[in-house]
Design a protein around this motif. Structure first.
Motif, PDB file in Angstrom:
ATOM      1  N   LYS A 177      -0.321   6.020  -8.311  1.00 59.94           N
ATOM      2  CA  LYS A 177      -0.582   5.771  -6.884  1.00 59.94           C
ATOM      3  C   LYS A 177      -2.068   5.670  -6.590  1.00 59.94           C
ATOM      4  O   LYS A 177      -2.508   4.841  -5.778  1.00 59.94           O
ATOM      5  N   THR A 178      -2.865   6.516  -7.244  1.00 59.55           N
ATOM      6  CA  THR A 178      -4.299   6.560  -6.936  1.00 59.55           C
ATOM      7  C   THR A 178      -5.137   5.652  -7.822  1.00 59.55           C
ATOM      8  O   THR A 178      -6.354   5.544  -7.606  1.00 59.55           O
ATOM      9  N   ASP A 231       1.466  10.306  -9.309  1.00 62.08           N
ATOM     10  CA  ASP A 231       0.259  10.378  -8.485  1.00 62.08           C
ATOM     11  C   ASP A 231      -0.881   9.586  -9.114  1.00 62.08           C
ATOM     12  O   ASP A 231      -1.701   8.985  -8.409  1.00 62.08           O
ATOM     13  N   ASP A 232      -0.939   9.584 -10.445  1.00 61.49           N
ATOM     14  CA  ASP A 232      -1.968   8.831 -11.158  1.00 61.49           C
ATOM     15  C   ASP A 232      -1.796   7.338 -10.913  1.00 61.49           C
ATOM     16  O   ASP A 232      -2.759   6.600 -10.680  1.00 61.49           O
ATOM     17  N   ASN A 288       2.499  10.219 -14.789  1.00 59.96           N
ATOM     18  CA  ASN A 288       2.226  10.970 -13.561  1.00 59.96           C
ATOM     19  C   ASN A 288       2.249   9.995 -12.384  1.00 59.96           C
ATOM     20  O   ASN A 288       1.363   9.152 -12.257  1.00 59.96           O
TER      21      ASN A 288
END
Length: 279
Positions: free
Chosen positions: A69-70, A66-67, A64
């Motif tokens: 990135k965060t 987004d995972d 993922n």
């Protein structure tokens, strides 16, 4: 405590240590260090002449974007925490150092990477195997330390070591928990105050479940854990499986195997938390 960023420099220093007959302990991490990581570092420092800690957020194990990135990055705080344990080398490479070219290797672990986390995060364990095999090649450790919170990951890495005929001992260390029982994880930093408060329901339920054996059957206990956690509006169980501790195959009876592990993943808001308990 020396910081190294280049593979060539790391290998040079490792070669020097090995020429003097020193044993090498290795703690691979993705940073955002907590007491769990530090317990692994402490264990390595105690049992090896030289300890190497790596801090590298590995992109190939995130299915993922987004995972990735965060994922929390706290290098300054990490180094401050490590200073109390005095590992010899801290390896903090850029992505290009680990992957000068795209890694196309595909690892096969049979059943081990097809269930639980493997089933819910396709490609995750292949990415883990890619980076850990590279790091093992760079560090050439005698002993490598991992936390039992990532129980399935430890099983996969042990299989990888066996398949690649690597001369490293994979040491699984106990789960370190917060005072309310929540398993320590770098992802805990991403929880809101209310989510963090309710996340302790995960371990609380797992601990209660141990007291229900053998009064409940395996299936009954599995369903009870899922229902109990899902009662909390902040929590949603992705899976809970009770498996044997070697092949990670689901068990049908409490008499099926000597050691049984209950492995769980729970969605807390946008954060996935994993935990496990031995029955």
């Amino acid at each position: 405590m020396e910081i190294v960023k280049l593979v060539a420099d790391l290998k040079s220093k490792i070669s020097s240590y090995k020429s003097k007959g020193k044993s090498i302990g290795f703690v691979p991490t993705m940073g955002a260090l907590h007491r769990g990581h530090l317990s692994l570092t402490k264990e390595s420092v105690k049992n090896n002449d030289v300890t190497v800690v790596s801090i590298f957020v590995n992109p190939t194990q995130f299915n993922n974007p987004d995972d990735l990135k965060t994922y929390p990055r706290t290098i300054t705080e990490d180094l401050d925490k490590l200073s109390a344990y005095q590992p010899d080398l801290i390896f903090i490479p850029e992505v290009e150092e680990i992957y000068p070219e795209s890694d196309s290797r595909v690892f096969k672990f049979g059943h081990l990477d097809q269930v639980m986390e493997g089933k819910n995060r396709p490609g995750h364990f292949n990415g883990v195997a890619q980076v850990v095999s590279k790091l093992f090649n760079m560090v050439e450790p005698d002993n490598a330390y991992f936390g039992r919170k990532d129980f399935q990951q430890v099983a996969v890495i042990k299989q990888m070591v066996k398949d690649l005929h690597l001369s490293v001992s994979v040491v699984a260390c106990p789960i370190i928990r917060e005072t309310d029982g929540l398993a320590m994880s770098s992802r805990n930093l991403l929880l809101s105050l209310e989510e963090r408060k309710n996340a302790s329901k995960i371990s609380e339920t797992l601990f209660k479940a141990r007291n229900l054996v053998p009064a409940l059957s395996v299936i009954e206990l599995r369903d009870w854990v899922i229902e109990e956690i899902n009662k909390n509006p902040y929590l949603s169980v992705e899976y809970f499986e009770i498996v044997d501790d070697t092949k990670l195959l689901p068990i049908e009876s409490w008499e099926d195997t000597n050691e049984k592990i209950g492995c769980i993943t729970v969605q807390v808001g946008k954060v996935r938390l994993i935990d496990n308990v031995t029955f």
